[in-house]
Design an enzyme around this catalytic site. Structure first.
Site, PDB file in Angstrom:
ATOM      1  N   ASN A  54       0.838  -1.200   0.000  1.00  0.00           N
ATOM      2  CA  ASN A  54       0.000   0.000   0.000  1.00  0.00           C
ATOM      3  C   ASN A  54       0.875   1.251   0.000  1.00  0.00           C
ATOM      4  O   ASN A  54       1.939   1.293   0.619  1.00  0.00           O
ATOM      5  CB  ASN A  54      -1.029  -0.002   1.147  1.00  0.00           C
ATOM      6  CG  ASN A  54      -0.469  -0.301   2.520  1.00  0.00           C
ATOM      7  OD1 ASN A  54       0.585  -0.893   2.649  1.00  0.00           O
ATOM      8  ND2 ASN A  54      -1.180   0.106   3.546  1.00  0.00           N
ATOM      9  N   GLU A  56       0.394   5.276   0.574  1.00  0.00           N
ATOM     10  CA  GLU A  56      -0.539   6.314   1.038  1.00  0.00           C
ATOM     11  C   GLU A  56      -0.120   7.703   0.560  1.00  0.00           C
ATOM     12  O   GLU A  56       0.918   7.870  -0.090  1.00  0.00           O
ATOM     13  CB  GLU A  56      -0.630   6.250   2.569  1.00  0.00           C
ATOM     14  CG  GLU A  56      -1.190   4.902   3.026  1.00  0.00           C
ATOM     15  CD  GLU A  56      -1.401   4.812   4.525  1.00  0.00           C
ATOM     16  OE1 GLU A  56      -0.883   5.655   5.278  1.00  0.00           O
ATOM     17  OE2 GLU A  56      -2.108   3.867   4.936  1.00  0.00           O
ATOM     18  N   CYS A  65      -4.190   0.583  -2.388  1.00  0.00           N
ATOM     19  CA  CYS A  65      -4.003  -0.631  -1.599  1.00  0.00           C
ATOM     20  C   CYS A  65      -2.950  -1.548  -2.242  1.00  0.00           C
ATOM     21  O   CYS A  65      -2.689  -1.470  -3.447  1.00  0.00           O
ATOM     22  CB  CYS A  65      -5.305  -1.407  -1.503  1.00  0.00           C
ATOM     23  SG  CYS A  65      -6.593  -0.585  -0.553  1.00  0.00           S
ATOM     24  N   GLU A  67      -3.127  -4.731  -2.941  1.00  0.00           N
ATOM     25  CA  GLU A  67      -3.664  -5.627  -3.980  1.00  0.00           C
ATOM     26  C   GLU A  67      -3.717  -4.917  -5.322  1.00  0.00           C
ATOM     27  O   GLU A  67      -3.344  -5.470  -6.355  1.00  0.00           O
ATOM     28  CB  GLU A  67      -5.090  -6.085  -3.618  1.00  0.00           C
ATOM     29  CG  GLU A  67      -5.208  -6.873  -2.323  1.00  0.00           C
ATOM     30  CD  GLU A  67      -5.498  -6.007  -1.108  1.00  0.00           C
ATOM     31  OE1 GLU A  67      -4.903  -4.912  -0.995  1.00  0.00           O
ATOM     32  OE2 GLU A  67      -6.306  -6.417  -0.272  1.00  0.00           O
ATOM     33  N   CYS A  98     -10.212  -5.015   0.830  1.00  0.00           N
ATOM     34  CA  CYS A  98     -11.288  -4.024   0.940  1.00  0.00           C
ATOM     35  C   CYS A  98     -12.249  -4.176  -0.238  1.00  0.00           C
ATOM     36  O   CYS A  98     -11.979  -4.877  -1.221  1.00  0.00           O
ATOM     37  CB  CYS A  98     -10.717  -2.606   0.999  1.00  0.00           C
ATOM     38  SG  CYS A  98     -10.233  -1.932  -0.605  1.00  0.00           S
ATOM     39  N   CYS A 101     -10.853  -3.219  -3.694  1.00  0.00           N
ATOM     40  CA  CYS A 101      -9.921  -4.233  -4.213  1.00  0.00           C
ATOM     41  C   CYS A 101     -10.654  -5.476  -4.677  1.00  0.00           C
ATOM     42  O   CYS A 101     -10.290  -6.080  -5.686  1.00  0.00           O
ATOM     43  CB  CYS A 101      -8.864  -4.581  -3.170  1.00  0.00           C
ATOM     44  SG  CYS A 101      -7.658  -3.254  -2.973  1.00  0.00           S
TER      45      CYS A 101
HETATM   46  N1  THU Z   1      -5.312  -1.489   2.655  1.00  0.00           N
HETATM   47  C1  THU Z   1      -4.778  -2.317   1.714  1.00  0.00           C
HETATM   48  O1  THU Z   1      -3.648  -2.099   1.242  1.00  0.00           O
HETATM   49  N2  THU Z   1      -5.525  -3.357   1.279  1.00  0.00           N
HETATM   50  C2  THU Z   1      -6.764  -3.663   1.752  1.00  0.00           C
HETATM   51  O2  THU Z   1      -7.437  -4.517   1.202  1.00  0.00           O
HETATM   52  C3  THU Z   1      -7.266  -2.979   2.949  1.00  0.00           C
HETATM   53  C4  THU Z   1      -6.635  -1.650   3.208  1.00  0.00           C
HETATM   54  C5  THU Z   1      -4.513  -0.338   3.106  1.00  0.00           C
HETATM   55  C6  THU Z   1      -5.064   1.007   2.678  1.00  0.00           C
HETATM   56  C7  THU Z   1      -4.452   1.917   3.710  1.00  0.00           C
HETATM   57  O3  THU Z   1      -3.141   2.273   3.293  1.00  0.00           O
HETATM   58  C8  THU Z   1      -4.334   1.052   4.954  1.00  0.00           C
HETATM   59  O4  THU Z   1      -4.470  -0.289   4.514  1.00  0.00           O
HETATM   60  C9  THU Z   1      -5.404   1.335   5.998  1.00  0.00           C
HETATM   61  O5  THU Z   1      -6.680   1.288   5.443  1.00  0.00           O
END
Ligand code: THU
Length: 146
Positions: A54, A56, A65, A67, A98, A101
């Site tokens: 991920n 940000e 994310c 994925e 999420c 994704c």
């Molecule tokens: N996140 C992911 O990378 N994948 C997911 O399926 C769930 C959430 C990340 C997004 C963000 O950087 C952090 O987790 C908190 O939500």
């Protein structure tokens, strides 16, 4: 670290191998806002493995994310389909993708594709895609209009 991204593997990797790559790539997560590291590793129909973490942003909604990072890398490299995907995060529980994704994975997988959803230590549970996103919306749903 990324040597495997150039290698062609002829058969689907062992779940534990994909999970361990997801655990390792998690270290590269750029997460100054959530401090929640996520890693993903997928095996694609071109015989290659792609990883993602991920990433940000100060504009929170611009975060991507793990994925989707891996999927974008795979599709950019010419892959057409995801055959298996592993996800790992800092959590002690299996990392559930999420909603966004799940929808993006849906675009490139079959309903019985396996997901290896791991906790922080690499202990994983196996799901099929249909189990985590039943009754999904897909391209074919747009053809049923008359
Ligand atoms: N996140 C992911 O990378 N994948 C997911 O399926 C769930 C959430 C990340 C997004 C963000 O950087 C952090 O987790 C908190 O939500």
């Amino acid at each position: 670290m990324s040597d495997y991204e150039n290698a062609i593997i002829r058969s689907i990797p062992e779940p534990a191998e994909l999970v361990s790559l997801a655990v390792r790539i998690r270290e590269n997560a750029y997460v100054p806002y959530s401090n929640f590291h996520v890693g993903a590793a997928l095996y694609a129909d071109n015989g290659k493995i792609y990883t993602g973490c991920n990433v940000e942003n100060a504009s929170y909604g611009a975060a991507i994310c793990a994925e989707r990072t891996a999927i974008v890398k795979a599709i950019t490299d010419g892959a057409k389909k995801i055959l298996a995907i592993a996800v790992s995060s800092d959590s002690n529980s299996p990392t559930m993708p999420c909603g966004i994704c799940r929808q993006v994975i849906n675009e490139f997988c079959s309903s019985d594709m396996p997901l290896y959803l791991s906790n922080r230590n690499g202990e994983y549970k196996v799901f099929t895609f249909e189990e985590i996103l039943p009754h999904s919306f897909k391209q074919s749903d747009m053809e049923d209009v008359k």
